[in-house]
Design a protein around this motif. Sequence first.
Motif, PDB file in Angstrom:
ATOM      1  N   ASP A  44       0.840  -1.191   0.000  1.00  0.00           N
ATOM      2  CA  ASP A  44       0.000   0.000   0.000  1.00  0.00           C
ATOM      3  C   ASP A  44       0.874   1.240   0.000  1.00  0.00           C
ATOM      4  OD1 ASP A  44      -2.322  -1.464   0.133  1.00  0.00           O
ATOM      5  OD2 ASP A  44      -2.469  -1.364   2.311  1.00  0.00           O
ATOM      6  N   HIS A  74       0.760   6.062   4.286  1.00  0.00           N
ATOM      7  CA  HIS A  74      -0.376   6.861   4.699  1.00  0.00           C
ATOM      8  C   HIS A  74      -0.410   6.975   6.217  1.00  0.00           C
ATOM      9  CE1 HIS A  74      -1.882   2.708   4.717  1.00  0.00           C
ATOM     10  NE2 HIS A  74      -2.728   3.097   5.645  1.00  0.00           N
ATOM     11  N   ARG A 122      -3.153   7.085   9.415  1.00  0.00           N
ATOM     12  CA  ARG A 122      -4.529   6.855   9.863  1.00  0.00           C
ATOM     13  C   ARG A 122      -4.761   7.583  11.174  1.00  0.00           C
ATOM     14  NH1 ARG A 122      -5.569   0.411   8.877  1.00  0.00           N
ATOM     15  NH2 ARG A 122      -4.949   0.426   6.693  1.00  0.00           N
ATOM     16  N   GLN A 129      -7.185   7.756  14.354  1.00  0.00           N
ATOM     17  CA  GLN A 129      -8.162   6.953  15.074  1.00  0.00           C
ATOM     18  C   GLN A 129      -8.597   7.684  16.336  1.00  0.00           C
ATOM     19  OE1 GLN A 129      -6.028   3.299  15.839  1.00  0.00           O
ATOM     20  NE2 GLN A 129      -6.837   2.364  13.980  1.00  0.00           N
ATOM     21  N   ARG A 131     -11.452   4.013  13.240  1.00  0.00           N
ATOM     22  CA  ARG A 131     -10.766   4.828  12.234  1.00  0.00           C
ATOM     23  C   ARG A 131     -11.617   6.043  11.908  1.00  0.00           C
ATOM     24  NH1 ARG A 131      -9.428   2.260   6.569  1.00  0.00           N
ATOM     25  NH2 ARG A 131     -11.654   2.513   6.374  1.00  0.00           N
ATOM     26  N   ASP A 151     -10.233   8.667   9.676  1.00  0.00           N
ATOM     27  CA  ASP A 151      -9.945   8.869   8.261  1.00  0.00           C
ATOM     28  C   ASP A 151      -8.488   8.518   7.973  1.00  0.00           C
ATOM     29  OD1 ASP A 151     -10.463   9.498   5.619  1.00  0.00           O
ATOM     30  OD2 ASP A 151     -11.271  11.480   6.063  1.00  0.00           O
ATOM     31  N   VAL A 152      -8.125   8.504   6.690  1.00  0.00           N
ATOM     32  CA  VAL A 152      -6.775   8.188   6.244  1.00  0.00           C
ATOM     33  C   VAL A 152      -6.255   9.372   5.431  1.00  0.00           C
ATOM     34  CG1 VAL A 152      -5.369   6.605   4.855  1.00  0.00           C
ATOM     35  CG2 VAL A 152      -7.318   5.734   6.149  1.00  0.00           C
ATOM     36  N   TYR A 153      -4.990   9.750   5.656  1.00  0.00           N
ATOM     37  CA  TYR A 153      -4.411  10.927   5.012  1.00  0.00           C
ATOM     38  C   TYR A 153      -3.093  10.577   4.341  1.00  0.00           C
ATOM     39  CZ  TYR A 153      -7.897  13.189   7.866  1.00  0.00           C
ATOM     40  OH  TYR A 153      -9.089  13.540   8.443  1.00  0.00           O
ATOM     41  N   ASN A 154      -2.764  11.329   3.312  1.00  0.00           N
ATOM     42  CA  ASN A 154      -1.506  11.124   2.584  1.00  0.00           C
ATOM     43  C   ASN A 154      -0.329  11.804   3.256  1.00  0.00           C
ATOM     44  OD1 ASN A 154      -2.710   9.609   0.574  1.00  0.00           O
ATOM     45  ND2 ASN A 154      -3.144  11.384  -0.693  1.00  0.00           N
ATOM     46  N   ALA A 158      -3.033  14.757   8.710  1.00  0.00           N
ATOM     47  CA  ALA A 158      -3.438  13.879   9.814  1.00  0.00           C
ATOM     48  C   ALA A 158      -3.390  14.614  11.150  1.00  0.00           C
ATOM     49  CB  ALA A 158      -2.547  12.644   9.849  1.00  0.00           C
ATOM     50  N   GLU A 184       1.137   5.684  11.654  1.00  0.00           N
ATOM     51  CA  GLU A 184       1.871   5.887  10.407  1.00  0.00           C
ATOM     52  C   GLU A 184       2.161   4.529   9.773  1.00  0.00           C
ATOM     53  OE1 GLU A 184       5.401   8.180  10.800  1.00  0.00           O
ATOM     54  OE2 GLU A 184       5.991   7.871   8.726  1.00  0.00           O
TER      55      GLU A 184
END
Length: 72
Positions: free
Chosen positions: A18, A21, A23, A25, A36, A38-41, A46, A64
Amino acid sequence: MSLDWQESTIAVSVPGGDPRHFRVQYFDTKEMFWHRHDVYNTRIDAEEALQQLASKGLKCRILEFGSCAAAR
Protein backbone atom coordinates in the motif's frame (compact mmCIF):
# COMPACT_ATOMS: atom_id res chain seq x y z
CA MET A 1 0.67 10.74 -24.82
CA SER A 2 2.25 12.40 -21.80
CA LEU A 3 1.73 11.54 -18.18
CA ASP A 4 1.56 14.31 -15.61
CA TRP A 5 2.85 13.57 -12.13
CA GLN A 6 0.43 14.83 -9.52
CA GLU A 7 1.69 15.99 -6.16
CA SER A 8 -0.89 13.83 -4.39
CA THR A 9 0.39 10.68 -6.09
CA ILE A 10 2.31 8.44 -3.69
CA ALA A 11 4.39 5.48 -4.78
CA VAL A 12 3.96 2.18 -3.00
CA SER A 13 6.43 1.57 -0.21
CA VAL A 14 7.02 -2.09 -1.00
CA PRO A 15 6.32 -4.22 -4.08
CA GLY A 16 2.67 -5.25 -3.90
CA GLY A 17 2.11 -3.00 -0.89
CA ASP A 18 0.00 0.00 0.00
CA PRO A 19 1.09 3.61 -0.37
CA ARG A 20 2.45 5.32 2.72
CA HIS A 21 -0.38 6.86 4.70
CA PHE A 22 -1.43 8.13 8.10
CA ARG A 23 -4.53 6.85 9.86
CA VAL A 24 -6.27 8.94 12.47
CA GLN A 25 -8.16 6.95 15.07
CA TYR A 26 -10.31 7.91 18.06
CA PHE A 27 -11.10 5.84 21.13
CA ASP A 28 -14.69 4.97 21.95
CA THR A 29 -14.92 4.67 25.74
CA LYS A 30 -18.30 2.89 25.57
CA GLU A 31 -17.09 0.14 23.25
CA MET A 32 -13.48 0.28 24.52
CA PHE A 33 -12.31 0.17 20.92
CA TRP A 34 -10.25 2.35 18.54
CA HIS A 35 -12.22 3.50 15.47
CA ARG A 36 -10.77 4.83 12.23
CA HIS A 37 -11.68 8.45 11.62
CA ASP A 38 -9.95 8.87 8.26
CA VAL A 39 -6.77 8.19 6.24
CA TYR A 40 -4.41 10.93 5.01
CA ASN A 41 -1.51 11.12 2.58
CA THR A 42 0.49 13.58 4.69
CA ARG A 43 1.31 13.84 8.37
CA ILE A 44 0.31 17.51 8.35
CA ASP A 45 -3.24 16.67 7.25
CA ALA A 46 -3.44 13.88 9.81
CA GLU A 47 -2.25 16.18 12.60
CA GLU A 48 -4.88 18.78 11.68
CA ALA A 49 -7.60 16.14 11.89
CA LEU A 50 -6.17 14.89 15.19
CA GLN A 51 -6.31 18.41 16.65
CA GLN A 52 -9.94 18.79 15.57
CA LEU A 53 -10.88 15.52 17.26
CA ALA A 54 -8.90 16.34 20.38
CA SER A 55 -10.65 19.71 20.63
CA LYS A 56 -13.92 17.75 20.95
CA GLY A 57 -12.48 15.92 23.95
CA LEU A 58 -11.78 12.64 22.16
CA LYS A 59 -8.74 10.50 22.83
CA CYS A 60 -7.09 10.09 19.45
CA ARG A 61 -3.90 8.96 17.76
CA ILE A 62 -2.08 8.83 14.43
CA LEU A 63 -0.83 5.53 13.04
CA GLU A 64 1.87 5.89 10.41
CA PHE A 65 2.03 3.15 7.79
CA GLY A 66 5.28 3.42 5.88
CA SER A 67 5.60 -0.16 4.73
CA CYS A 68 2.32 -2.03 4.54
CA ALA A 69 1.72 -5.35 2.90
CA ALA A 70 -1.32 -5.47 0.62
CA ALA A 71 -2.79 -8.43 2.50
CA ARG A 72 -3.90 -7.44 6.01
